[in-house]
Design an enzyme around this catalytic site. Sequence first.
Site, short mmCIF file in Angstrom:
data_model
loop_
_atom_site.label_atom_id
_atom_site.label_comp_id
_atom_site.label_asym_id
_atom_site.label_seq_id
_atom_site.Cartn_x
_atom_site.Cartn_y
_atom_site.Cartn_z
CE LYS A 47 -84.18 4.39 -48.94
NZ LYS A 47 -85.07 3.40 -48.27
CB SER A 84 -88.41 5.17 -48.48
OG SER A 84 -87.60 4.16 -47.89
CB SER A 93 -88.58 1.21 -47.98
OG SER A 93 -89.40 2.12 -47.33
#
Lengths: 70, 468
Positions: free
Chosen positions: B80, B155, B179
């Site tokens: 990420k 996320s 997330s």
Amino acid sequence: MSDQVTQERVQARIAIMSEAARVPLDPESCARVARAVLPTIKRFAAADVAPGFEVEPSSFTAIARTEIGK
Amino acid sequence: MTELAEFTLAEIATAIRTRKVSSVEATRALLARIEQWQPALNAFVRLEGEAALSAAAAADAALAGGNAKGALHGVPLAHKDMFYVAGKLAECGSKLRKGFIAPATSTAVARLDQAGTIRLGALHMAEFAYGPTGHNAHLGPARNPWDQTRITGGSSSGSGAAVGARLVYAALGSDTGGSIRLPAHFCGISGLKPTYGRVSRANAMPLSFSLDTVGPLARTAEDCSLILSEIAGPDPLDPTTADAPAWDLRKTTRPASELTVGISSGFYNENLDADVAATFDATLSTFRALGAKLVPITLPDQTLINAAALIVLAVEAASAHAPWLRTRANDYGPQVRARLENGLAYSGIEYLEALRWRAAALADHLAAIGNVDAIVAPVSSTAAPTIEETDVGAGPAAEVAIGRITRFMRLANYLGLPSLVVPAGSSATNLPIGMQLIGRPFGDETLIALGKAFQAATDYHRRTPALA
């Protein structure tokens, strides 16, 4: 206590608190935020939580750490 | 070559280490698959193919010379875009951090580097990790590999999409309000949100310092364990990890027949889609067949836990972003700005009461579960909704939609509990459905043991999406 938490009161306090945080919100934004957070503020106020006098924010980690090694 | 992309992390690490497959071959296989899938998924924000191939060649040469770096030598990964790597971009899905060059490397990435992994690029994420769907006003949405009209969850949207489509063997994500677990559920993969304080967050982008955790999204529970065995443990740069125990692989092999699984009715069974409810029942049947002891439990009021968690998250996020809210508010996407502004609404007393109440809430939770090792619960009430139906702008409708998606997430974040998501079923429209196993503090390895047993008895984790 939670019956005192109304859209109007929350909206009014958001205007003051956002100003105090130096992120002033216009009335329309205050109304939007108030609608969004009202259920959370109401629920928390209804519970009227009363953490012990000696309890601090990190106290929960002391409880979590009793589980290490189990 | 494409089949190399379908190896698990454990399989490819072994294959490279034993020189049955080279790191270059594995990297090329993933790059070929990324070339096919990236236009459909928007999973990567930056691809570093040439650098990855050079690093892979160097890894192969080192191995030929008898110099393996570690257990993940030569394995290509991507993470990420919030895990800092010194001298490289880390834009955090935002306009505000466009062009930001990280001054230091995150501890989690540094530890994976030490284990020998190589870097393929950086993955899509919700702006500042503050959104559960995978929408991003600046990057466009990431798309679900099982159906590109649907959300990935967020996320850690790119991590979910990339691992789900077999573009990487595993990826780091973060979990402050679901997330890691939501993308794992919606994309049909495994994901471990570790115990708060088990994995260092140093030099990873913060969202809410008392809730943030760092963990893996991978294909199997065993793969999650492999990552945790490298990244868990104390780090002087993150004081919350001071007492964090090293990963204990022995505990990941505990037989299910020695473990107790709790079943909570009420809150976690309300308003589930029929497919999710059926998957929940089937999951319980599998654990029963594996010999686990299943016991009913009654948890404390989860709506109060959700409220307290929301207050903590909202205030801490608003505090972290206050300088930018004062000076560059228009550079946020509308939904993220609106969510950040929500954090201005809570008083200091409310925030600190929500934080201080955690001790009592955790004690009550542990008393309620008794000797239960893990609670089985749905991740979400539905399989992946469409991007369009969750694109609800910045108004109150967004809060409703987000609340529906994150309803079952807050317990693990607020109480700092570990939670493992494993693929456990499919919807009538062939979308994956995951289940979460919520453990005891520092009981992460026990969740892996249950996840491994579950995946030895089922094949949902082996199902691979096809590109239409």
